[in-house]
Design a protein around this motif. Structure first.
Motif, short mmCIF file in Angstrom:
data_model
loop_
_atom_site.label_atom_id
_atom_site.label_comp_id
_atom_site.label_asym_id
_atom_site.label_seq_id
_atom_site.Cartn_x
_atom_site.Cartn_y
_atom_site.Cartn_z
N GLN A 224 0.82 -1.22 0.00
CA GLN A 224 0.00 0.00 0.00
C GLN A 224 0.85 1.26 0.00
OE1 GLN A 224 -0.81 -2.71 2.25
NE2 GLN A 224 -2.11 -3.31 0.51
N GLY A 225 2.17 1.10 -0.14
CA GLY A 225 3.05 2.27 -0.19
C GLY A 225 3.38 2.85 1.17
N ARG A 226 3.11 2.11 2.25
CA ARG A 226 3.41 2.60 3.60
C ARG A 226 4.77 2.06 4.05
NH1 ARG A 226 -2.32 0.29 5.68
NH2 ARG A 226 -1.17 -1.59 5.01
N LEU A 227 5.47 2.84 4.84
CA LEU A 227 6.80 2.43 5.29
C LEU A 227 6.72 1.16 6.12
CD1 LEU A 227 9.80 3.20 5.32
CD2 LEU A 227 9.38 4.43 7.47
N ASN A 228 7.49 0.17 5.70
CA ASN A 228 7.54 -1.11 6.41
C ASN A 228 8.84 -1.28 7.18
OD1 ASN A 228 8.43 -4.37 5.75
ND2 ASN A 228 6.59 -3.97 6.95
N GLU A 229 9.94 -0.80 6.59
CA GLU A 229 11.24 -0.93 7.25
C GLU A 229 12.20 0.16 6.79
OE1 GLU A 229 13.79 -4.82 7.80
OE2 GLU A 229 14.44 -3.83 5.94
N MET A 230 12.97 0.67 7.72
CA MET A 230 14.06 1.58 7.39
C MET A 230 15.29 1.13 8.18
SD MET A 230 14.46 5.75 7.63
CE MET A 230 13.63 6.05 6.06
N VAL A 231 16.42 1.02 7.50
CA VAL A 231 17.67 0.64 8.15
C VAL A 231 18.68 1.74 7.88
CG1 VAL A 231 19.53 -1.06 8.27
CG2 VAL A 231 17.17 -1.81 7.82
N VAL A 232 19.24 2.31 8.94
CA VAL A 232 20.21 3.40 8.84
C VAL A 232 21.56 2.89 9.33
CG1 VAL A 232 20.77 5.77 9.49
CG2 VAL A 232 18.36 5.07 9.26
N GLN A 233 22.58 3.04 8.51
CA GLN A 233 23.93 2.58 8.86
C GLN A 233 24.75 3.76 9.38
OE1 GLN A 233 24.95 -0.48 8.84
NE2 GLN A 233 23.48 -1.59 7.59
N ILE A 234 24.86 3.85 10.71
CA ILE A 234 25.60 4.95 11.32
C ILE A 234 27.09 4.61 11.34
CG2 ILE A 234 25.89 6.35 13.40
CD1 ILE A 234 23.19 6.78 12.15
N PRO A 235 27.95 5.45 10.73
CA PRO A 235 29.38 5.17 10.74
C PRO A 235 29.98 5.31 12.14
CG PRO A 235 28.79 6.80 9.06
CD PRO A 235 27.61 6.65 9.96
N ALA A 236 31.13 4.72 12.34
CA ALA A 236 31.86 4.92 13.59
C ALA A 236 32.27 6.38 13.70
CB ALA A 236 33.09 4.01 13.64
N ALA A 237 32.23 6.91 14.93
CA ALA A 237 32.61 8.30 15.15
C ALA A 237 33.14 8.45 16.56
CB ALA A 237 31.43 9.24 14.91
N GLY A 238 34.36 8.93 16.70
CA GLY A 238 34.94 9.09 18.03
C GLY A 238 35.01 7.75 18.75
N GLN A 239 34.44 7.69 19.95
CA GLN A 239 34.42 6.46 20.73
C GLN A 239 33.17 5.63 20.45
OE1 GLN A 239 34.96 7.53 24.85
NE2 GLN A 239 37.10 8.08 24.56
N THR A 240 32.33 6.09 19.54
CA THR A 240 31.10 5.38 19.21
C THR A 240 31.32 4.46 18.02
OG1 THR A 240 29.76 7.25 19.97
CG2 THR A 240 28.67 5.63 18.57
N ALA A 241 31.05 3.19 18.22
CA ALA A 241 31.25 2.21 17.15
C ALA A 241 30.19 2.37 16.07
CB ALA A 241 31.20 0.79 17.72
N ALA A 242 30.47 1.86 14.89
CA ALA A 242 29.46 1.82 13.83
C ALA A 242 28.27 1.03 14.33
CB ALA A 242 30.05 1.18 12.58
N GLN A 243 27.09 1.42 13.91
CA GLN A 243 25.88 0.73 14.35
C GLN A 243 24.82 0.76 13.27
OE1 GLN A 243 23.32 3.04 17.18
NE2 GLN A 243 25.15 4.30 17.43
N GLU A 244 23.96 -0.23 13.32
CA GLU A 244 22.84 -0.31 12.40
C GLU A 244 21.56 -0.07 13.17
OE1 GLU A 244 22.23 -3.55 9.21
OE2 GLU A 244 20.90 -4.17 10.85
N ILE A 245 20.81 0.92 12.78
CA ILE A 245 19.51 1.22 13.39
C ILE A 245 18.43 0.69 12.46
CG2 ILE A 245 17.93 3.04 14.11
CD1 ILE A 245 20.37 4.71 14.85
N ARG A 246 17.61 -0.20 12.98
CA ARG A 246 16.56 -0.82 12.18
C ARG A 246 15.20 -0.47 12.79
NH1 ARG A 246 16.67 -5.02 8.53
NH2 ARG A 246 18.89 -5.28 9.04
N ILE A 247 14.30 0.05 11.95
CA ILE A 247 12.97 0.46 12.37
C ILE A 247 11.95 -0.26 11.50
CG2 ILE A 247 11.41 2.43 12.69
CD1 ILE A 247 14.07 4.18 12.40
N THR A 248 10.93 -0.84 12.10
CA THR A 248 9.88 -1.48 11.31
C THR A 248 8.51 -1.02 11.78
OG1 THR A 248 9.53 -3.45 12.72
CG2 THR A 248 11.34 -3.54 11.10
N TYR A 249 7.55 -1.06 10.85
CA TYR A 249 6.16 -0.74 11.14
C TYR A 249 5.28 -1.85 10.57
CZ TYR A 249 8.06 3.94 11.87
OH TYR A 249 8.80 5.01 12.31
#
Length: 278
Positions: A224-249
């Motif tokens: 139906q054209g509605r958001l089902n999933e979004m995955v954001v790949q956050i790069p490593a920065a400073g002391q923060t490791a790279a991470q994957e943020i996954r959102i589903t509806y």
């Protein structure tokens, strides 16, 4: 590990801050996802496709109606729940860390306007070192004083902004996108424009610096054209490791009213609880 107060973005933004409370058995912060984001999710460097971007902007409209189920995950933490605007209610279950970590946490939050409750559970060998731990009524639903949680993204819920992940804000920050298949998209986001998105920690955005303007993402829409999933790949920065943020509806229009906790399982939240999240 030094146990400290939790920042106000626990349930939303700081939910995805690696090492906020979870440490492994050796006492070192968890690294989050080991994914290595590329410079561009599509790999083309092509300009924004107006049709593709519009499709993604349109895909978040149904979220604003406030009737859906959702999940979020990232940096060793997960959240799942539902929003039911017709009954002015919502619920969320948040887990931070693993049972083998020095400190792990689980929160069950129920909002039924004008009331809110939270059940808090702590695990790990340093759980007793949490400030005020002996007075936190662990395992019981604690009724929250609305005047003390107003604007608190950890314990409160804003029925004027019903999406815990802020996907509409994220899609507005698209800088490059292309369609990769039926209802599938890939591109980059300028997350520096997404400070109000609950799924992105503003501190991480600051740490990213110039990288924040081109963060890879993928998205999938339902038939139906509605958001089902979004995955954001956050790069490593400073002391923060790279991470994957996954959102589903899911279950658009089919969520149900949150059930208030039984009265015999409810106590009033003590000052120590508010202090922990402020």
């Amino acid at each position: 590990m030094t146990v400290r107060r939790l920042s106000a973005g626990l349930v939303a933004a700081a939910l995805f801050t690696p090492g906020l409370v979870a440490c492994n058995a050796g006492g070192t912060p968890q690294a989050g996802s080991s994914a290595s984001p590329t410079a561009s999710a599509s790999g083309t460097g092509a300009p924004v496709s107006s049709d593709a971007k519009q499709a993604l902007l349109d895909s978040t409209r149904e979220i604003s109606n406030g009737n859906f189920r959702f999940t979020m995950s990232g940096a060793g933490s997960t959240a799942e729940g539902q929003v039911h605007e017709p009954s002015q209610s919502a619920e969320m279950r948040v887990s931070i860390g693993q049972p083998t970590d020095d400190l792990s946490m689980r929160l069950d939050l129920i909002h039924a306007k004008p009331d809110s409750w939270v059940k808090l559970e702590l695990g790990g060998k340093t759980a007793t070192s949490v400030p005020g731990a002996q007075k936190l009524n662990l395992g019981k639903y604690q009724h929250l004083d609305q005047t003390r949680i107003k604007g608190n993204r950890s314990l409160g819920f804003d029925f004027d902004q019903v999406d815990p992940a802020g996907s509409a804000v994220l899609t507005q920050g698209i800088t490059e996108v292309r369609e990769t298949g039926a209802g599938a998209y890939a591109g980059t986001l300028d997350v520096s424009k997404a400070a109000e998105a609950g799924s992105i920690d503003p501190a991480v955005v600051t740490a990213l610096g110039p990288q924040a303007k081109s963060v890879p993402f993928t998205a999938k829409l339902d038939p139906q054209g509605r958001l089902n999933e979004m995955v954001v790949q956050i790069p490593a920065a400073g002391q923060t490791a790279a991470q994957e943020i996954r959102i589903t509806y899911s279950d658009y229009g089919n969520a149900t009213a949150a059930q208030k906790p039984p009265a015999d399982q409810v106590v009033e939240a003590p000052a120590e609880l508010y202090n922990l999240f402020n």
